[in-house]
Scaffold this active site. Structure first.
Site, short mmCIF file in Angstrom:
data_model
loop_
_atom_site.label_atom_id
_atom_site.label_comp_id
_atom_site.label_asym_id
_atom_site.label_seq_id
_atom_site.Cartn_x
_atom_site.Cartn_y
_atom_site.Cartn_z
N CYS B 37 0.67 -1.11 -0.08
CA CYS B 37 0.18 0.06 0.10
C CYS B 37 0.95 1.35 -0.07
O CYS B 37 0.21 2.49 0.01
CB CYS B 37 -0.96 0.01 1.24
SG CYS B 37 -0.39 -0.22 2.64
N ASP B 39 2.89 2.45 2.38
CA ASP B 39 3.01 3.16 3.76
C ASP B 39 4.65 2.82 4.21
O ASP B 39 4.88 1.80 3.74
CB ASP B 39 2.26 2.39 4.90
CG ASP B 39 0.72 2.47 4.46
OD1 ASP B 39 0.35 3.42 3.68
OD2 ASP B 39 -0.11 2.04 5.31
N CYS B 63 -2.20 5.06 6.17
CA CYS B 63 -3.40 5.32 6.71
C CYS B 63 -3.66 5.43 8.19
O CYS B 63 -2.88 5.25 8.96
CB CYS B 63 -4.33 3.84 6.21
SG CYS B 63 -3.76 2.49 7.10
N CYS B 106 -1.48 -3.39 9.19
CA CYS B 106 -0.85 -2.06 10.03
C CYS B 106 -0.08 -2.51 11.37
O CYS B 106 0.65 -2.05 11.52
CB CYS B 106 -1.78 -1.23 10.17
SG CYS B 106 -2.63 -0.73 8.55
#
Lengths: 208, 129
Positions: B37, B39, B63, B106
């Site tokens: 993603c 990140d 996020c 995450c």
């Protein structure tokens, strides 16, 4: 799309499960894109399956034409976009980028680079006079990175994919790992470009 | 997607945002990314002479769940020994923040960041002899 219409009665048929997006547009399985050919074949498929052409047909045929158009559009969007195209090619080579939880070899030097880029962007004072120029320079640099990523992907994919259609694509594990790494760089650079878009939007809002 | 309240709280009032000097021998830095993603997460710990984490800072570009996960673990890390720090598992983070399945990675990122930061600190200490 030979099976999209019944060969004897010419009636539209359901979409088949796993069609290769490249084959759908009669393209070679490759990262380097024959853009004109894609556009041409996309337009012609669009015309062939457009729901307007089935307006006077049965409800089933109308639904099927919509199914085909949806898939054609999805294939087109995927192949058109360098990142989605790269991930689709990887998927066809047996690697799913989006699988969460798969342990990835990390590249600390690159992550540091990303972090520094992000911090530099964060440090830009959007209300200052030179902010737009600063962001513009960052954008140029990022776009150069994206070009490099794409050039590398083209080269790497070319060395692992057989040119002939019909033969299953193969790729050595080390080569695939290299591709995955460049694919990730591409994604990070794209994300950074989005962050730049956001920052530029914030500037123009302040200007109003 | 609707975020859980605890995620929102950590997202809106993130704890311990910032950086420590990565060249300080008492500081361990963990830099990890979620390539799928885009990140990136930096987690830093300062370890005192007793081997206890006295300070933890993070910087995360990603996020809300990634920010909340790193913010939460910096709170948990303070006062822990390195071995205790390594016992923090992503499941605990995910549970505390009630992360939905698509955001579990995450919390994995936060756990990886702890491991990398501790390893970095230990490597530094070893090379100093």
């Amino acid at each position: 799309m030979d099976t999209a219409f019944c060969p004897t009665c010419q009636v539209i048929q359901p979409t088949t499960g796993n069609v290769d997006y490249f084959r759908l547009f009669s393209l070679q399985f490759s990262f380097s894109l024959a853009v004109e050919q894609l556009e041409e074949n996309y337009q012609s498929l669009q015309r062939q399956f457009h729901p307007d052409r089935f307006a006077s047909r049965s409800a089933t045929e109308r639904r099927l034409s919509l199914e085909h158009v949806t898939r054609i559009n999805q294939a087109y969007q995927t192949i058109r976009d360098p990142l989605l195209r790269s991930e689709y090619l990887l998927e066809r080579l047996g690697y799913r980028v989006a699988d969460p939880g798969q342990s990835e070899p990390q590249d600390p030097a690159f992550l540091m680079e990303v972090m520094e880029q992000r911090e530099a962007l964060e440090a830009v004072d959007l209300s200052a006079a030179g902010a737009a120029q600063q962001l513009g320079r960052m954008r140029e640099e990022t776009e150069r990175c994206l070009e490099q990523d794409e050039a590398q992907l083209a080269r790497l994919f070319a060395s692992c994919l057989p040119a002939e259609a019909g033969r299953e694509a193969v790729c050595a594990p080390e080569l695939r790992q290299q591709i995955v790494r460049v694919n990730h760089r591409l994604r990070y650079h794209r994300r950074f470009l989005e962050a730049l878009d956001q920052a530029e939007e914030n500037i123009s809002e302040q200007g109003v | 997607m609707a975020y859980n309240e605890r995620v929102l709280d950590h997202y809106e009032n993130p704890r311990n945002v910032g950086s420590l000097d990565k060249n300080d021998p008492q500081v361990g830095t963990g830099m990890v990314g979620a390539p799928a993603c885009g990140d990136v997460m930096k987690l830093q710990i300062r370890v005192d002479d007793q081997g206890v984490i006295s300070e933890a800072k993070f910087k995360t570009f990603g996020c809300g769940s990634a920010i909340a996960s790193s913010s939460l673990v910096t709170e948990w890390l303070k006062g822990k020994s390195l071995d205790e720090a390594l016992l923090i598992k992503n499941q605990q983070v995910a549970e505390e923040l009630a992360l939905p399945p698509v955001k579990i990675h995450c919390s994995v990122l936060a756990e990886d960041a702890i491991k990398t930061a501790v390893a970095d600190y230990r490597q530094k200490q070893k090379s100093m002899g």
